[in-house]
Write an enzyme that holds these catalytic residues in place. Structure first.
Site, PDB file in Angstrom:
ATOM      1  N   ASP A 147       0.839  -1.174   0.062  1.00 46.19           N
ATOM      2  CA  ASP A 147       0.069  -0.030  -0.015  1.00 46.19           C
ATOM      3  C   ASP A 147       0.726   1.116  -0.084  1.00 46.19           C
ATOM      4  O   ASP A 147       0.273   2.287  -0.583  1.00 46.19           O
ATOM      5  CB  ASP A 147      -0.961   0.101   1.167  1.00 46.19           C
ATOM      6  CG  ASP A 147      -2.133  -0.869   0.853  1.00 46.19           C
ATOM      7  OD1 ASP A 147      -2.203  -1.463  -0.032  1.00 46.19           O
ATOM      8  OD2 ASP A 147      -3.009  -1.022   1.714  1.00 46.19           O
ATOM      9  N   TYR A 158      -9.058   1.181   2.492  1.00 43.05           N
ATOM     10  CA  TYR A 158      -8.576   1.157   3.970  1.00 43.05           C
ATOM     11  C   TYR A 158      -8.305   2.223   4.311  1.00 43.05           C
ATOM     12  O   TYR A 158      -7.548   3.179   3.488  1.00 43.05           O
ATOM     13  CB  TYR A 158      -7.339   0.016   4.130  1.00 43.05           C
ATOM     14  CG  TYR A 158      -7.729  -1.226   3.495  1.00 43.05           C
ATOM     15  CD1 TYR A 158      -8.307  -2.181   4.574  1.00 43.05           C
ATOM     16  CD2 TYR A 158      -7.499  -1.839   2.322  1.00 43.05           C
ATOM     17  CE1 TYR A 158      -8.558  -3.572   4.181  1.00 43.05           C
ATOM     18  CE2 TYR A 158      -7.658  -3.101   1.697  1.00 43.05           C
ATOM     19  CZ  TYR A 158      -8.241  -3.879   2.825  1.00 43.05           C
ATOM     20  OH  TYR A 158      -8.659  -5.216   2.540  1.00 43.05           O
TER      21      TYR A 158
END
Length: 124
Positions: free
Chosen positions: A25, A109
């Site tokens: 990420d 997220y």
């Protein structure tokens, strides 16, 4: 200096080909580009100082993002207390911690980053 190099997010699906799927990420998306603009009372409380940031876009042009980092102090409990046994006089002091925080939304997220700088020199 403190930094976050990468976050590996394994999806833990045992079925092929997902058993090897792992999102990176930080490197794949870039946390700076995904950083949220923070709001008083919602993301940060108290007497706050906000930091803006400047990033470069895909053409190398400067892009400013407002209020992506906030800094504030919080109570950290009782730091010390002493009672003079001879006369009953007592004194105490509360501890403080300096909080530096940021929030990034990467697809589905939210990553909340809190650096807590304590009076004894530790970082939590």
């Amino acid at each position: 200096r403190a930094s976050l190099v990468e976050m590996s997010v394994p999806y833990a699906d045992p079925n092929p080909p997902y058993q090897r799927k792992c999102a990176f990420d930080v490197g794949d998306y870039g946390l700076g580009y995904c950083a949220n603009s923070l709001e008083l009372g919602c993301d940060c409380l108290g007497n706050i100082y906000y930091f803006d940031t400047v990033l470069s876009d895909s053409r190398g042009e400067a892009v400013e993002k407002k209020k992506v980092v906030c800094m504030h102090e919080e109570d950290d409990g009782l730091l010390w207390k002493h009672v003079e046994y001879r006369n009953g006089h007592n004194e105490s002091r509360r501890g403080r911690e300096l909080i530096i925080s940021s929030i990034a939304t990467v697809v589905n997220y939210e990553y909340l980053f809190y650096w807590k700088l304590k009076q004894d020199g530790t970082i939590a």
